[in-house]
Scaffold this active site. Structure first.
Site, PDB file in Angstrom:
ATOM      1  N   ASP A  18       0.866  -1.178   0.000  1.00 25.41           N
ATOM      2  CA  ASP A  18       0.000   0.000   0.000  1.00 25.41           C
ATOM      3  C   ASP A  18       0.899   1.223   0.000  1.00 25.41           C
ATOM      4  OD1 ASP A  18      -2.270  -1.489  -0.135  1.00 25.41           O
ATOM      5  OD2 ASP A  18      -2.957  -1.086   1.902  1.00 25.41           O
ATOM      6  N   TYR A  21      -1.633   5.697  -1.302  1.00 26.21           N
ATOM      7  CA  TYR A  21      -3.072   5.718  -0.998  1.00 26.21           C
ATOM      8  C   TYR A  21      -3.773   6.768  -1.832  1.00 26.21           C
ATOM      9  CZ  TYR A  21      -4.155   2.571   2.825  1.00 26.21           C
ATOM     10  OH  TYR A  21      -4.451   1.457   3.558  1.00 26.21           O
ATOM     11  N   ASN A  53      -2.933  -4.180  -1.764  1.00 24.97           N
ATOM     12  CA  ASN A  53      -4.201  -4.158  -2.502  1.00 24.97           C
ATOM     13  C   ASN A  53      -4.553  -2.769  -3.007  1.00 24.97           C
ATOM     14  OD1 ASN A  53      -4.538  -4.220   0.548  1.00 24.97           O
ATOM     15  ND2 ASN A  53      -6.540  -3.381  -0.008  1.00 24.97           N
ATOM     16  N   HIS A 147       2.324  -8.172   1.822  1.00 25.54           N
ATOM     17  CA  HIS A 147       1.440  -7.111   2.307  1.00 25.54           C
ATOM     18  C   HIS A 147       0.405  -7.637   3.297  1.00 25.54           C
ATOM     19  CE1 HIS A 147      -1.022  -3.573   2.570  1.00 25.54           C
ATOM     20  NE2 HIS A 147      -2.081  -4.227   2.133  1.00 25.54           N
ATOM     21  N   HIS A 156      -8.306  -6.749  10.021  1.00 19.69           N
ATOM     22  CA  HIS A 156      -8.496  -7.752   8.979  1.00 19.69           C
ATOM     23  C   HIS A 156      -8.356  -9.181   9.505  1.00 19.69           C
ATOM     24  CE1 HIS A 156      -8.774  -4.874   5.746  1.00 19.69           C
ATOM     25  NE2 HIS A 156      -7.641  -4.303   6.117  1.00 19.69           N
ATOM     26  N   HIS A 182      -0.997  -4.214   5.884  1.00 19.35           N
ATOM     27  CA  HIS A 182      -2.430  -4.423   5.711  1.00 19.35           C
ATOM     28  C   HIS A 182      -3.235  -4.017   6.949  1.00 19.35           C
ATOM     29  CE1 HIS A 182      -5.758  -5.587   3.318  1.00 19.35           C
ATOM     30  NE2 HIS A 182      -6.101  -6.638   4.029  1.00 19.35           N
ATOM     31  N   ASP A 183      -3.015  -4.652   8.084  1.00 18.74           N
ATOM     32  CA  ASP A 183      -3.642  -4.169   9.315  1.00 18.74           C
ATOM     33  C   ASP A 183      -2.865  -2.958   9.799  1.00 18.74           C
ATOM     34  OD1 ASP A 183      -5.925  -5.611   9.775  1.00 18.74           O
ATOM     35  OD2 ASP A 183      -4.933  -7.218  10.874  1.00 18.74           O
ATOM     36  N   HIS A 184      -3.583  -1.867  10.066  1.00 16.80           N
ATOM     37  CA  HIS A 184      -2.940  -0.591  10.365  1.00 16.80           C
ATOM     38  C   HIS A 184      -2.604  -0.515  11.854  1.00 16.80           C
ATOM     39  CE1 HIS A 184      -4.315   1.607   6.486  1.00 16.80           C
ATOM     40  NE2 HIS A 184      -4.269   0.299   6.296  1.00 16.80           N
TER      41      HIS A 184
END
Length: 264
Positions: A18, A21, A53, A147, A156, A182-184
Site C-alpha cells: 500500500d 493511498y 491491494n 502485504h 483484517h 495491511h492491518d494498520h
C-alpha cells in the site's frame, strides 16, 4: 523513522505495501510518487517495496517500471523477488492475488490484474518459485515479506488464503519471520506450530485506534493500535527486533538466536 535509521546505520528499508493511498499511481508521471515517497523519506537507504491491494487499484505497471528507480534511486518495487545479504535472505511475496474477495467481490473498485491473469497459473508459479527459493537458501536467517497478514488480531485478522496456501511453505522451510502490513497497527505474534514470528508493521501512515479483532490460537506478544514502525538487526546467530512509535519511543522488543546454518 529517519532518526532511528541513521542511528542504527541501516542498510535498507522494507515497505510492506500500500505504497500509495488510496489508489496507487495513475502513471509513471503521477506527482503522487514525489509527494508520497521522494519528499517524505529522508533516509538515503534503498527501499524495497511489495505491492498492496491499494496499489493494485492504480497502474501497477507504473510502480514496477524501472524508470521510477531513475527518478529516485532509492525505489525498488517488483511483484515477488529475493534480497540476499549473506546471512539473511528476504523473500518478497505478492500476496494480493491470493485474496479471493478482490476478484469475486471488488465492490466499486477496479483492480489492475495485468500480469496476474490467468490467476491460477500465476499463483501456482509464485508458490512453486517461493518453495524452491526457500529450499535452496543457505542463509542463516529467512524472512518473508508480504502485504497481507497471515496471523493477526487486527481489523483484517488472519488472511485465510495465506493460512491455507502460504503458511505451509513457510513452516516447511523453517522461515524465521513473516513481516506484513495491511492491518494498520503494530503486532508481534508467535506460533504454536513452528518458530515463525509474525510481525505486522502497518502503522506507517493511517492507524485504526481500538480496532482489534478476535484472538486466534497463536500467542500475542504485543499489539499497538497506533502509528509506528519496526527495525530488525541481524548477526550470524542473533536477531534483535524493536517496535517504535512515530516519535522513536521503543514500544516492544525481543531477541532471537539460532545456530549458524550448516550444510553438513
Amino acid at each position: 523513522m529517519g532518526r532511528i535509521g541513521e542511528r542504527l546505520g541501516i542498510d535498507f528499508v522494507v515497505s510492506t505495501g500500500d505504497n500509495f493511498y488510496e489508489d496507487g499511481l495513475t502513471s509513471i508521471n503521477d506527482p503522487v510518487f514525489e509527494k508520497s515517497f521522494t519528499k517524505i523519506y529522508s533516509l538515503r537507504a534503498c527501499r524495497s517495496n511489495v505491492l498492496g491491494n491499494h496499489d493494485y487499484r492504480g497502474d501497477v505497471e507504473a510502480q514496477l517500471n524501472p524508470i521510477l528507480g531513475k527518478v529516485d534511486s532509492r525505489w525498488l518495487c517488483q511483484r515477488s523477488f529475493v534480497v540476499n545479504s549473506e546471512i539473511v535472505e528476504i523473500f518478497f511475496v505478492d500476496t494480493t492475488p491470493f485474496v479471493d474477495k478482490y476478484f469475486v467481490r471488488p465492490k466499486h473498485h477496479t483492480y489492475d490484474w495485468r500480469g496476474v491473469l490467468p490467476r491460477k497459473e500465476y499463483l501456482t508459479k509464485l508458490s512453486k518459485d517461493l518453495d524452491s527459493a526457500l529450499r535452496d537458501s543457505t542463509a542463516n536467517w529467512k524472512i518473508v515479506v508480504g502485504h497481507h497478514t497471515v496471523r493477526s488480531i487486527g481489523h483484517h485478522g488472519d488472511t485465510t488464503e495465506l493460512v491455507m496456501q502460504l503458511l505451509p511453505i513457510l513452516e516447511e522451510h523453517s522461515v524465521d519471520m513473516y513481516i506484513n502490513g495491511h492491518d494498520h497497527c503494530l503486532e508481534h505474534l508467535t506460533s504454536t506450530s513452528s518458530n515463525i514470528q509474525f510481525l505486522t508493521s502497518g502503522g506507517g501512515s493511517k492507524a485504526w485506534k481500538g480496532n482489534i479483532g478476535k484472538l486466534n490460537q497463536d500467542p500475542v506478544k504485543f499489539y499497538y493500535d497506533g502509528q509506528g514502525f519496526l527495525s530488525v538487526e541481524l548477526k550470524q546467530a542473533e536477531a534483535k527486533i524493536v517496535f517504535y512509535d512515530i516519535f522513536g519511543k521503543v514500544l516492544h522488543n525481543f531477541d532471537l538466536s539460532k545456530e549458524p546454518y550448516s550444510t553438513m
